[in-house]
Motif scaffolding. Sequence first.
Motif, PDB file in Angstrom:
ATOM      1  N   GLN A   2       1.008  -1.004   0.122  1.00 39.46           N
ATOM      2  CA  GLN A   2      -0.079  -0.159   0.046  1.00 39.46           C
ATOM      3  C   GLN A   2       0.807   1.138   0.098  1.00 39.46           C
ATOM      4  O   GLN A   2       0.625   2.297  -0.591  1.00 39.46           O
ATOM      5  N   MET A   3       2.136   1.202   0.583  1.00 42.85           N
ATOM      6  CA  MET A   3       2.846   2.319   0.601  1.00 42.85           C
ATOM      7  C   MET A   3       3.486   2.758  -0.575  1.00 42.85           C
ATOM      8  O   MET A   3       3.253   3.865  -1.168  1.00 42.85           O
ATOM      9  N   VAL A   4       3.897   1.599  -1.362  1.00 39.04           N
ATOM     10  CA  VAL A   4       4.387   1.781  -2.783  1.00 39.04           C
ATOM     11  C   VAL A   4       3.383   2.124  -3.685  1.00 39.04           C
ATOM     12  O   VAL A   4       3.719   3.093  -4.523  1.00 39.04           O
ATOM     13  N   ALA A   5       2.265   1.822  -3.665  1.00 43.87           N
ATOM     14  CA  ALA A   5       1.115   2.087  -4.528  1.00 43.87           C
ATOM     15  C   ALA A   5       0.756   3.534  -4.051  1.00 43.87           C
ATOM     16  O   ALA A   5       0.515   4.350  -5.367  1.00 43.87           O
ATOM     17  N   GLY A   6       0.749   4.152  -2.839  1.00 49.23           N
ATOM     18  CA  GLY A   6       0.552   5.612  -2.662  1.00 49.23           C
ATOM     19  C   GLY A   6       1.633   6.271  -3.210  1.00 49.23           C
ATOM     20  O   GLY A   6       1.305   7.485  -3.797  1.00 49.23           O
ATOM     21  N   LEU A   7       2.719   5.964  -3.154  1.00 48.12           N
ATOM     22  CA  LEU A   7       3.806   6.685  -3.561  1.00 48.12           C
ATOM     23  C   LEU A   7       3.945   6.793  -4.952  1.00 48.12           C
ATOM     24  O   LEU A   7       4.068   7.784  -5.644  1.00 48.12           O
ATOM     25  N   VAL A   8       3.657   5.516  -5.706  1.00 51.01           N
ATOM     26  CA  VAL A   8       3.459   5.617  -7.163  1.00 51.01           C
ATOM     27  C   VAL A   8       2.549   6.296  -7.748  1.00 51.01           C
ATOM     28  O   VAL A   8       2.587   7.378  -8.702  1.00 51.01           O
TER      29      VAL A   8
ATOM     30  N   GLU B 295      -7.310   7.391 -14.716  1.00 54.15           N
ATOM     31  CA  GLU B 295      -6.496   6.338 -15.056  1.00 54.15           C
ATOM     32  C   GLU B 295      -5.789   5.398 -13.815  1.00 54.15           C
ATOM     33  O   GLU B 295      -5.077   4.567 -14.369  1.00 54.15           O
ATOM     34  N   LEU B 296      -5.412   6.386 -12.739  1.00 59.51           N
ATOM     35  CA  LEU B 296      -4.642   5.990 -11.990  1.00 59.51           C
ATOM     36  C   LEU B 296      -5.267   5.380 -10.699  1.00 59.51           C
ATOM     37  O   LEU B 296      -4.934   4.911  -9.637  1.00 59.51           O
ATOM     38  N   LYS B 297      -6.562   5.036 -10.971  1.00 66.96           N
ATOM     39  CA  LYS B 297      -7.547   4.401  -9.991  1.00 66.96           C
ATOM     40  C   LYS B 297      -7.022   3.062  -9.493  1.00 66.96           C
ATOM     41  O   LYS B 297      -7.181   3.017  -8.486  1.00 66.96           O
ATOM     42  N   PRO B 298      -6.470   2.277 -10.240  1.00 66.85           N
ATOM     43  CA  PRO B 298      -5.932   0.912  -9.637  1.00 66.85           C
ATOM     44  C   PRO B 298      -4.981   1.061  -8.389  1.00 66.85           C
ATOM     45  O   PRO B 298      -4.888   0.610  -7.464  1.00 66.85           O
ATOM     46  N   GLN B 299      -3.846   2.067  -8.920  1.00 68.09           N
ATOM     47  CA  GLN B 299      -2.913   2.491  -7.913  1.00 68.09           C
ATOM     48  C   GLN B 299      -3.481   2.847  -6.457  1.00 68.09           C
ATOM     49  O   GLN B 299      -3.137   2.370  -5.524  1.00 68.09           O
ATOM     50  N   PHE B 300      -4.446   3.969  -6.633  1.00 58.01           N
ATOM     51  CA  PHE B 300      -5.016   4.532  -5.620  1.00 58.01           C
ATOM     52  C   PHE B 300      -5.871   3.446  -4.600  1.00 58.01           C
ATOM     53  O   PHE B 300      -5.973   3.451  -3.562  1.00 58.01           O
ATOM     54  N   THR B 301      -6.732   2.821  -5.462  1.00 57.29           N
ATOM     55  CA  THR B 301      -7.460   1.487  -5.113  1.00 57.29           C
ATOM     56  C   THR B 301      -6.399   0.508  -4.275  1.00 57.29           C
ATOM     57  O   THR B 301      -6.800   0.193  -3.196  1.00 57.29           O
ATOM     58  N   VAL B 302      -5.271   0.140  -4.726  1.00 57.26           N
ATOM     59  CA  VAL B 302      -4.379  -0.812  -3.948  1.00 57.26           C
ATOM     60  C   VAL B 302      -4.001   0.087  -2.622  1.00 57.26           C
ATOM     61  O   VAL B 302      -3.869  -0.657  -1.870  1.00 57.26           O
ATOM     62  N   TRP B 303      -3.454   1.398  -2.680  1.00 57.37           N
ATOM     63  CA  TRP B 303      -3.234   1.997  -1.744  1.00 57.37           C
ATOM     64  C   TRP B 303      -4.410   1.884  -0.372  1.00 57.37           C
ATOM     65  O   TRP B 303      -3.891   1.506   0.649  1.00 57.37           O
ATOM     66  N   LEU B 304      -5.701   2.150  -0.791  1.00 61.03           N
ATOM     67  CA  LEU B 304      -6.408   2.215   0.119  1.00 61.03           C
ATOM     68  C   LEU B 304      -6.809   1.002   0.748  1.00 61.03           C
ATOM     69  O   LEU B 304      -7.182   0.726   1.917  1.00 61.03           O
TER      70      LEU B 304
ATOM     71  N   VAL C 245     -14.318   3.742  -0.376  1.00 64.44           N
ATOM     72  CA  VAL C 245     -15.574   4.005  -1.009  1.00 64.44           C
ATOM     73  C   VAL C 245     -15.862   5.136  -1.662  1.00 64.44           C
ATOM     74  O   VAL C 245     -16.365   5.263  -2.747  1.00 64.44           O
ATOM     75  N   LEU C 246     -15.389   6.223  -0.812  1.00 64.90           N
ATOM     76  CA  LEU C 246     -15.647   7.808  -1.461  1.00 64.90           C
ATOM     77  C   LEU C 246     -14.956   7.846  -2.729  1.00 64.90           C
ATOM     78  O   LEU C 246     -15.230   8.382  -3.788  1.00 64.90           O
ATOM     79  N   TYR C 247     -13.633   7.007  -2.810  1.00 65.31           N
ATOM     80  CA  TYR C 247     -12.874   7.382  -3.955  1.00 65.31           C
ATOM     81  C   TYR C 247     -13.450   6.647  -5.027  1.00 65.31           C
ATOM     82  O   TYR C 247     -13.598   7.027  -6.326  1.00 65.31           O
ATOM     83  N   ILE C 248     -13.744   5.359  -4.942  1.00 73.60           N
ATOM     84  CA  ILE C 248     -14.531   4.652  -5.845  1.00 73.60           C
ATOM     85  C   ILE C 248     -16.091   5.213  -6.541  1.00 73.60           C
ATOM     86  O   ILE C 248     -16.024   5.280  -7.569  1.00 73.60           O
ATOM     87  N   LEU C 249     -16.592   5.804  -5.378  1.00 78.12           N
ATOM     88  CA  LEU C 249     -17.919   6.347  -6.007  1.00 78.12           C
ATOM     89  C   LEU C 249     -17.917   7.783  -6.272  1.00 78.12           C
ATOM     90  O   LEU C 249     -18.717   8.102  -7.263  1.00 78.12           O
ATOM     91  N   LEU C 250     -17.069   8.658  -5.926  1.00 83.45           N
ATOM     92  CA  LEU C 250     -16.827   9.889  -6.156  1.00 83.45           C
ATOM     93  C   LEU C 250     -15.370  10.445  -6.365  1.00 83.45           C
ATOM     94  O   LEU C 250     -14.963  11.533  -5.981  1.00 83.45           O
ATOM     95  N   SER C 251     -14.889   9.749  -7.509  1.00 86.20           N
ATOM     96  CA  SER C 251     -13.364   9.890  -7.845  1.00 86.20           C
ATOM     97  C   SER C 251     -13.181  11.260  -8.569  1.00 86.20           C
ATOM     98  O   SER C 251     -12.160  11.730  -8.503  1.00 86.20           O
ATOM     99  N   THR C 252     -14.335  11.950  -9.150  1.00 85.66           N
ATOM    100  CA  THR C 252     -14.422  13.267  -9.746  1.00 85.66           C
ATOM    101  C   THR C 252     -14.436  14.185  -8.877  1.00 85.66           C
ATOM    102  O   THR C 252     -14.146  15.535  -9.233  1.00 85.66           O
ATOM    103  N   THR C 253     -14.578  13.978  -7.800  1.00 84.27           N
ATOM    104  CA  THR C 253     -14.653  15.076  -6.700  1.00 84.27           C
ATOM    105  C   THR C 253     -13.461  15.011  -5.629  1.00 84.27           C
ATOM    106  O   THR C 253     -12.631  14.153  -5.714  1.00 84.27           O
ATOM    107  N   PHE C 254     -13.360  15.879  -4.834  1.00 85.72           N
ATOM    108  CA  PHE C 254     -12.242  15.924  -3.516  1.00 85.72           C
ATOM    109  C   PHE C 254     -12.957  15.360  -2.424  1.00 85.72           C
ATOM    110  O   PHE C 254     -12.440  15.495  -1.464  1.00 85.72           O
ATOM    111  N   VAL C 255     -14.084  14.640  -2.507  1.00 85.70           N
ATOM    112  CA  VAL C 255     -14.647  14.220  -1.177  1.00 85.70           C
ATOM    113  C   VAL C 255     -13.740  13.374  -0.511  1.00 85.70           C
ATOM    114  O   VAL C 255     -13.724  13.283   0.693  1.00 85.70           O
TER     115      VAL C 255
END
Length: 316
Positions: free
Chosen positions: A135-141, A156-165, A220-230
């Motif tokens: 998760q640390m490497v995924a967040g860094l990348v 397009e970076l959703k896989p990286q951030f999903t792995v991080w969270l 969950v918020l990132y997956i559902l509301l990735s186009t916002t800053f929620v």
Amino acid sequence: MTRGGEPYLLLTGPLFIGSLFNWSLLGTLVIQTYVYYSSRYNDSKWITGLVVATLSLDIVQTVFATHAIWQILILGWGNPATFAELPWTAYTFPVMSGTVAALVQFFFSWRIWVLGRNKIAYIVAIVIDLVAVMQMVAGLVGGIQTAFIPIEKVGELKPQFTVWLAGSFGADVLIVVSMLWILHQNKGGIAATNGLIDRLTVRVVHSGAVTAVAAGVELVLYILLSTTFVHDTPALFLGKLYSNVLLANLNTRRRTDNTYSSRFMTGSANSSDHPMFTVHRRPGLHSTLEGSATQLQDTTGSAKGNSGFESRKGGR
């Protein structure tokens, strides 16, 4: 009446709320750090170094986050182009959060290793370490890549951030389950000790649930509301939750508790010298494990020696 900022409410509002929590938790962390060092625990150097490292990283993260939010909400107020050209400090959110989370998860995996002292505990500790690194490497990348692509392609970076969270959430759940298993293994036929273990179980669930729930909500918020800053609201203070949980665990001890001293960490101390195994006598009463139970209540991280509770059947 329509206000000028309403079209961007899901972009500006979460940053403002996250900043408030960020600073509040930093204040709590500073107080906990002061309590830790003023208590003068005889902890190993790497434990005290871990406290310094997490505090330092969280202070730097607060500086970066404040800079980013100032650029967006103050200097960029009324300019929609601000959201398309974020300051470089905004890309450090996942990097700093993932790093602090990994450090704290390493600590808890070590505690599981020391307390379990069997193959299952060793395997679980290694798995937690691997997930923490992942998760640390995924967040860094993900954070670095975000700085070099247009804002419209961040999706397009959703896989990286999903792995991080998801990695942060998974490691936290593993830690809680493992600690509950270890505490259950230490139950025996002594009612007083069992009662204290039950209360410790509640404490473990509460402390572990704080970070697990925060990471899960952000995922969950990132997956559902990735186009916002929620989803950035918990991202702004997630690392400080981990640091505060670490300090809370270290501070719930007596000042004479040598749980994390180098002697007990390396196993060089005799098990009878460890506070967990101290037996006290009271006038008119037989020997009891009350002293042991009291120390067990004071800390969730006592390392086991070569012997266990008297009525223990076998066996963070």
